[in-house]
Write an enzyme that holds these catalytic residues in place. Structure first.
Site, PDB file in Angstrom:
ATOM      1  N   LYS A 195       0.628  -1.164  -0.368  1.00 62.05           N
ATOM      2  CA  LYS A 195       0.081  -0.095   0.222  1.00 62.05           C
ATOM      3  C   LYS A 195       0.881   1.003  -0.393  1.00 62.05           C
ATOM      4  O   LYS A 195       1.187   2.066   1.280  1.00 62.05           O
ATOM      5  CB  LYS A 195      -0.625  -0.049   0.837  1.00 62.05           C
ATOM      6  CG  LYS A 195      -2.203   1.230   0.981  1.00 62.05           C
ATOM      7  CD  LYS A 195      -1.737   2.293   1.050  1.00 62.05           C
ATOM      8  CE  LYS A 195      -1.954   3.196   2.309  1.00 62.05           C
ATOM      9  NZ  LYS A 195      -1.246   4.254   1.736  1.00 62.05           N
ATOM     10  N   SER A 249       5.615   7.295  10.144  1.00 63.17           N
ATOM     11  CA  SER A 249       5.191   8.386  11.040  1.00 63.17           C
ATOM     12  C   SER A 249       5.113   7.659  12.131  1.00 63.17           C
ATOM     13  O   SER A 249       4.422   6.315  12.442  1.00 63.17           O
ATOM     14  CB  SER A 249       3.802   9.382  10.974  1.00 63.17           C
ATOM     15  OG  SER A 249       2.113   8.776  11.107  1.00 63.17           O
ATOM     16  N   VAL A 252       1.041   6.770  13.664  1.00 64.12           N
ATOM     17  CA  VAL A 252       0.746   5.655  12.884  1.00 64.12           C
ATOM     18  C   VAL A 252       1.370   4.001  13.275  1.00 64.12           C
ATOM     19  O   VAL A 252       0.349   3.303  13.027  1.00 64.12           O
ATOM     20  CB  VAL A 252       0.300   6.288  11.196  1.00 64.12           C
ATOM     21  CG1 VAL A 252       0.304   4.291  10.060  1.00 64.12           C
ATOM     22  CG2 VAL A 252      -0.638   7.375  11.132  1.00 64.12           C
ATOM     23  N   GLY A 253       2.370   4.408  13.168  1.00 63.32           N
ATOM     24  CA  GLY A 253       3.355   2.945  13.630  1.00 63.32           C
ATOM     25  C   GLY A 253       2.875   2.554  14.918  1.00 63.32           C
ATOM     26  O   GLY A 253       2.575   1.615  14.524  1.00 63.32           O
ATOM     27  N   GLU A 270       9.688   1.909  10.711  1.00 70.22           N
ATOM     28  CA  GLU A 270      10.242   2.428  10.404  1.00 70.22           C
ATOM     29  C   GLU A 270       9.486   4.018  10.798  1.00 70.22           C
ATOM     30  O   GLU A 270       8.857   3.934   9.645  1.00 70.22           O
ATOM     31  CB  GLU A 270      10.949   1.905   9.038  1.00 70.22           C
ATOM     32  CG  GLU A 270      11.283   0.829   8.898  1.00 70.22           C
ATOM     33  CD  GLU A 270      12.890   0.849   9.316  1.00 70.22           C
ATOM     34  OE1 GLU A 270      13.044   1.829  10.235  1.00 70.22           O
ATOM     35  OE2 GLU A 270      13.675  -0.517  10.560  1.00 70.22           O
ATOM     36  N   CYS A 304      13.453  11.058   7.197  1.00 69.09           N
ATOM     37  CA  CYS A 304      13.947  10.441   7.909  1.00 69.09           C
ATOM     38  C   CYS A 304      14.458  10.337   8.897  1.00 69.09           C
ATOM     39  O   CYS A 304      14.087  11.150  10.603  1.00 69.09           O
ATOM     40  CB  CYS A 304      12.919   8.793   8.614  1.00 69.09           C
ATOM     41  SG  CYS A 304      14.382   7.749   7.168  1.00 69.09           S
ATOM     42  N   GLU A 400       9.332  16.290  15.566  1.00 58.23           N
ATOM     43  CA  GLU A 400       9.727  16.329  14.247  1.00 58.23           C
ATOM     44  C   GLU A 400       8.948  17.041  13.438  1.00 58.23           C
ATOM     45  O   GLU A 400       7.963  16.958  13.301  1.00 58.23           O
ATOM     46  CB  GLU A 400       9.985  14.410  13.667  1.00 58.23           C
ATOM     47  CG  GLU A 400       9.979  14.134  12.362  1.00 58.23           C
ATOM     48  CD  GLU A 400       9.597  13.161  11.302  1.00 58.23           C
ATOM     49  OE1 GLU A 400       8.820  12.685  11.674  1.00 58.23           O
ATOM     50  OE2 GLU A 400      10.717  12.404  10.913  1.00 58.23           O
TER      51      GLU A 400
HETATM   52  P1  NAD Z   1       2.333   8.849   7.687  1.00 55.19           P
HETATM   53  O1  NAD Z   1       2.164   7.960   8.801  1.00 55.19           O
HETATM   54  O2  NAD Z   1       0.710   9.318   7.701  1.00 55.19           O
HETATM   55  O3  NAD Z   1       1.742   7.293   6.313  1.00 55.19           O
HETATM   56  C1  NAD Z   1       2.232   6.588   6.026  1.00 55.19           C
HETATM   57  C2  NAD Z   1       2.071   5.613   5.305  1.00 55.19           C
HETATM   58  O4  NAD Z   1       1.113   4.484   6.735  1.00 55.19           O
HETATM   59  C3  NAD Z   1       1.179   6.037   4.430  1.00 55.19           C
HETATM   60  O5  NAD Z   1       1.163   4.986   3.445  1.00 55.19           O
HETATM   61  C4  NAD Z   1      -0.897   5.978   5.116  1.00 55.19           C
HETATM   62  O6  NAD Z   1      -1.440   5.909   3.831  1.00 55.19           O
HETATM   63  C5  NAD Z   1      -0.366   5.037   5.656  1.00 55.19           C
HETATM   64  N1  NAD Z   1      -1.240   5.064   7.045  1.00 55.19           N
HETATM   65  C6  NAD Z   1      -2.170   5.819   7.417  1.00 55.19           C
HETATM   66  N2  NAD Z   1      -2.738   6.255   8.874  1.00 55.19           N
HETATM   67  C7  NAD Z   1      -2.957   4.672   8.989  1.00 55.19           C
HETATM   68  C8  NAD Z   1      -4.175   3.411   8.878  1.00 55.19           C
HETATM   69  N3  NAD Z   1      -4.252   4.321   9.751  1.00 55.19           N
HETATM   70  N4  NAD Z   1      -3.331   2.761   9.014  1.00 55.19           N
HETATM   71  C9  NAD Z   1      -2.816   2.098   8.062  1.00 55.19           C
HETATM   72  N5  NAD Z   1      -2.073   2.768   7.548  1.00 55.19           N
HETATM   73  C10 NAD Z   1      -1.839   3.887   7.369  1.00 55.19           C
HETATM   74  O7  NAD Z   1       3.191   8.957   7.711  1.00 55.19           O
HETATM   75  P2  NAD Z   1       4.192  10.191   6.041  1.00 55.19           P
HETATM   76  O8  NAD Z   1       3.208  11.362   6.432  1.00 55.19           O
HETATM   77  O9  NAD Z   1       2.953   9.445   4.960  1.00 55.19           O
HETATM   78  O10 NAD Z   1       5.538   9.933   6.030  1.00 55.19           O
HETATM   79  C11 NAD Z   1       5.741  10.583   7.143  1.00 55.19           C
HETATM   80  C12 NAD Z   1       6.997   9.677   8.644  1.00 55.19           C
HETATM   81  O11 NAD Z   1       7.275   8.538   7.370  1.00 55.19           O
HETATM   82  C13 NAD Z   1       7.485  11.073   8.737  1.00 55.19           C
HETATM   83  O12 NAD Z   1       7.611  10.806  10.345  1.00 55.19           O
HETATM   84  C14 NAD Z   1       8.796   9.912   8.753  1.00 55.19           C
HETATM   85  O13 NAD Z   1      10.168  10.370   9.371  1.00 55.19           O
HETATM   86  C15 NAD Z   1       9.038   8.731   8.592  1.00 55.19           C
HETATM   87  N6  NAD Z   1       9.646   8.240   7.378  1.00 55.19           N
HETATM   88  C16 NAD Z   1       9.835   7.214   8.219  1.00 55.19           C
HETATM   89  C17 NAD Z   1      11.665   6.555   7.456  1.00 55.19           C
HETATM   90  C18 NAD Z   1      11.979   5.092   8.312  1.00 55.19           C
HETATM   91  O14 NAD Z   1      12.955   4.383   7.015  1.00 55.19           O
HETATM   92  N7  NAD Z   1      12.441   5.025   9.713  1.00 55.19           N
HETATM   93  C19 NAD Z   1      11.322   6.090   6.291  1.00 55.19           C
HETATM   94  C20 NAD Z   1      10.967   7.115   5.540  1.00 55.19           C
HETATM   95  C21 NAD Z   1       9.807   8.470   5.927  1.00 55.19           C
END
Ligand code: NAD
Length: 496
Positions: A195, A249, A252-253, A270, A304, A400
Site C-alpha cells: 500500500k 509516522s 500511525v506506527g 520504521e 526520516c 519532527e
Molecule cells: P504517515 O504515517 O501519515 O503515512 C505512512 C503510510 O501509512 C501511508 O501509506 C499512509 O496511507 C498509511 N497510513 C496512514 N494511516 C494509516 C492507518 N490508520 N492504518 C494503516 N496505514 C495508515 O506518514 P507520512 O506522512 O506518509 O510519512 C512521513 C513519516 O514517515 C515521517 O514521520 C518520517 O520520519 C517517516 N519515515 C520514516 C522512515 C524510516 O525508515 N524510519 C523513512 C521514511 C519516512
C-alpha cells in the site's frame, strides 16, 4: 534553465489513469472510486488512481496468500529467486529515467537526483538482496534431550519465509521504501501486498508492471492504492497477513504495532526521527557546514534521518550557522524537472502548512530566523530555514517537522553535546563532525540511535542495517538483519 523533457512513456503512463494490481488483474476499485494525485511543483492535478476499498485489500491479500501457500512460487529454488530479483533490477535500470520522472512529477523531488539516488539505490538494494536469496542458512545442532537419555537424534534449525507481507510506506522516497520491503520479501520467498502512500503511488504501480514483466507468478506482488484510513487499516487488520512492515509516522506506527500484536502478526516499524548533527570544535568547519546543510535540506528536509537538530561547539556556533544560512540563501527553488534547481516543493499543501506552523511557532516564541521563513506558490514551496535562539525543550527541537527547517543550539563540551543529542524521543541517526579519533570513539557508543555517521550524514548502504532506537521504530531494514525479519525459525528434532 535545463528543463527535462518528459519521456513519451512517462506521459503515457500518467494519461492512461493507472490501475491497481491484484493477482493477475489490473483493476479499478470495487466501487469505482478514485483519488486525485497532484504535482507538488504546480499544485495541478496529475491523474487519478483507484481508491481501494476494504474488499479490494482483502482480495489482494487472498491473492498473496494463495501465491504463498499454493503456487509455483512456493516451490521456487533460491537460484530462481535470485535470478528473478536480478532481472527485476535490470528492468528498473532500463526504465530508470521513466521511474525518476514519475517520482519527480508525483513527489516534487528533482528528476536528476531521483534517477541518481532513489532509483539507483533501489536497484542496488535489489541486487544486494538477490545475493542473499542463495545464502539463507539454517544450522544443525547436537542436542541432549535430557528426558530421553538413551536415544540418538538429528536436529536442525530451518529458516523459512515468514509468508504474506503487508507493506505500507510513506511518500518521501516512494520507490526506494517500497524496494526496501520488496527486496527481502522476494529474496526469502514471501509474497507482498504493497500500500503506497496516498500521495505517491505512481512508481509502485510502474514497479508492479516490471515485476510482471520479470516473470514473477501472479499474486506474488500486489499493489493497492488508497488511503491509510481505509486501505492501510484493512491491510493492518487482515488476519491472513503474516508480517506487517511499515514506514511512516510514529503516531500511525504505534497504532499498527498495537493491531499487529492483537493478531500476533510479525511487525517492523520504521518511524520518525529528529536526528542530531554534532559539530565539534576541532572539525573541518567548512565540510561540517556544507554537510549539515545537506543533512537537513536534501529532499526538502523530508527525510526520516534528516539532520534537523544542529549542535555546534560554542566558539564556532555563529560562524557555522552563518555558513549554513549562506548555503541556504543561495539555493534555487523550483520544479524538480529543472536540473539547475537545488530544492523542490514539499509534498502537499498540507505538509507546507504543517511546516509553516512550526516556523510561525518559532517566531511567536522569540526565536531568531537566521535565514528562510518564507513560503510561496502555486506549488508547495518553503524556503530553507535555520532557526536559532531556541530552547532544547521547545517543540521545534523535540518534534519532527519533516521539512527544510533546521534548529541550531550551541554546546560547551563533549558531555553537553551527548546530553543534548540524546535528549529526544527519537533515535534514528546522528552525525559527529570531528577529527579527534578518541572523542569520536568515546561518543559513538553513547549515542542512542540506530545509525551514527562520522564526517558525513544519511550515508546508507544496502549492507548496513537501518532503523531506529526509541520512538524511531522497531526492527531494521537492509543488511542481513532484513532477511531475519522476513523469516521464521523452525526447530526440527528427528529421533533416530
Ligand atoms: P504517515 O504515517 O501519515 O503515512 C505512512 C503510510 O501509512 C501511508 O501509506 C499512509 O496511507 C498509511 N497510513 C496512514 N494511516 C494509516 C492507518 N490508520 N492504518 C494503516 N496505514 C495508515 O506518514 P507520512 O506522512 O506518509 O510519512 C512521513 C513519516 O514517515 C515521517 O514521520 C518520517 O520520519 C517517516 N519515515 C520514516 C522512515 C524510516 O525508515 N524510519 C523513512 C521514511 C519516512
Amino acid at each position: 534553465m535545463a528543463i527535462a523533457t518528459l519521456l513519451p512513456a512517462t506521459t503515457a503512463f500518467i494519461q492512461r489513469a493507472p490501475r491497481m494490481l491484484i493477482g493477475a488483474e489490473w483493476v479499478e476499485a470495487a466501487d469505482g472510486q478514485t483519488m486525485p494525485l497532484h504535482n507538488p511543483a504546480t499544485g495541478e492535478q496529475l491523474c487519478v488512481v483507484p481508491r481501494a476499498t476494504v474488499d479490494d485489500v482483502d482480495r489482494a491479500v487472498l491473492a498473496a496468500r494463495q501465491a504463498f501457500d499454493d503456487s509455483p512460487w512456493s516451490r521456487t529454488r533460491p537460484r530462481e529467486r535470485q535470478n528473478l530479483l536480478w532481472k527485476l533490477a535490470d528492468l528498473m535500470q532500463r526504465d530508470a529515467e521513466l521511474l525518476a520522472q514519475l517520482e519527480c512529477l508525483n513527489n516534487g523531488k528533482s528528476a536528476a537526483v531521483a534517477q541518481a539516488m532513489d532509483v539507483q539505490l533501489a536497484i542496488d538494494f535489489l541486487r544486494y538482496m538477490a545475493g542473499w536469496a542463495t545464502k539463507i542458512e539454517g544450522s544443525s545442532v547436537e542436542v541432549s534431550v535430557p528426558l530421553m537419555p538413551d536415544q540418538q537424534f538429528h536436529s536442525f534449525i530451518r529458516r523459512e519465509a515468514v509468508g504474506v507481507v503487508g507493506a505500507i510506506v510513506a511518500w518521501n522516497f516512494p520507490l526506494l521504501l517500497a524496494c526496501w520491503k520488496l527486496g527481502p520479501a522476494l529474496a526469502t520467498g514471501c509474497t507482498v501486498v504493497l500500500k503506497p502512500a496516498d500521495e505517491t503511488p505512481l512508481t509502485a504501480l510502474k514497479l508492479a508492471e516490471l515485476v510482471q514483466e520479470a516473470g514473477y507468478p501472479d499474486g506474488v506482488f500486489n499493489v493497492v492504492t488508497g488511503t491509510g484510513i481505509t486501505a492501510g487499516a484493512a491491510l493492518t487488520h487482515n488476519p491472513r497477513v503474516d508480517k506487517l512492515t511499515f514506514t511512516g509516522s510514529t503516531a500511525v506506527g504505534k497504532e499498527i504495532g498495537k493491531i499487529a500484536m492483537d493478531n500476533m502478526t510479525r511487525v517492523t516499524l520504521e518511524l520518525g526521527g529528529k536526528s542530531p548533527t554534532i559539530v565539534m570544535a576541532d572539525a573541518d568547519l567548512g565540510s561540517a557546514a556544507a554537510g549539515a546543510a545537506s543533512a537537513i535540506f536534501f529532499n526538502q528536509g523530508q527525510v526520516c534521518c534528516a539532520g534537523s537538530r544542529l549542535y555546534v561547539q560554542r566558539k564556532h556556533f555563529d560562524n557555522v550557522v552563518a555558513d549554513i544560512a549562506g548555503i541556504a540563501n543561495a539555493m534555487k527553488l523550483g520544479s524538480g524537472l529543472d536540473a539547475s534547481v537545488d530544492m523542490g516543493p514539499l509534498i502537499s499543501a498540507r505538509q507546507q502548512e504543517r511546516v509553516w506552523r512550526y516556523i510561525e511557532m518559532g517566531r511567536d516564541s522569540g526565536a531568531t530566523l537566521a535565514c528562510g521563513g518564507e513560503r510561496f506558490g502555486p506549488g508547495y514551496f518553503v524556503k530553507p530555514t535555520v532557526i536559532v535562539d531556541v530552547d532544547q525543550q521547545h517543540s521545534l527541537v523535540q518534534e519532527e517537522i519533516f521539512g527544510p527547517v533546521l534548529v541550531a543550539i550551541p554546546f560547551d563540551d563533549e558531555a553537553d553535546a551527548l546530553r543534548l543529542a540524546n535528549d529526544s524521543p527519537y533515535g534514528l541517526g546522528a552525525s559527529i563532525w570531528s577529527n579527534d579519533l578518541a572523542a569520536v570513539h568515546r561518543m559513538i557508543p553513547r549515542i542512542k540511535s540506530g545509525s551514527v555517521w562520522v564526517n558525513c550524514h544519511s550515508a546508507l548502504d544496502p549492507a548496513l542495517p537501518f532503523g531506529g532506537y526509541k520512538m524511531s521504530g522497531v526492527g531494521r531494514e537492509m543488511g542481513y538483519a532484513a532477511i531475519e525479519h522476513y523469516t521464521e525459525l523452525k526447530s526440527v528434532l528427528i529421533k533416530l
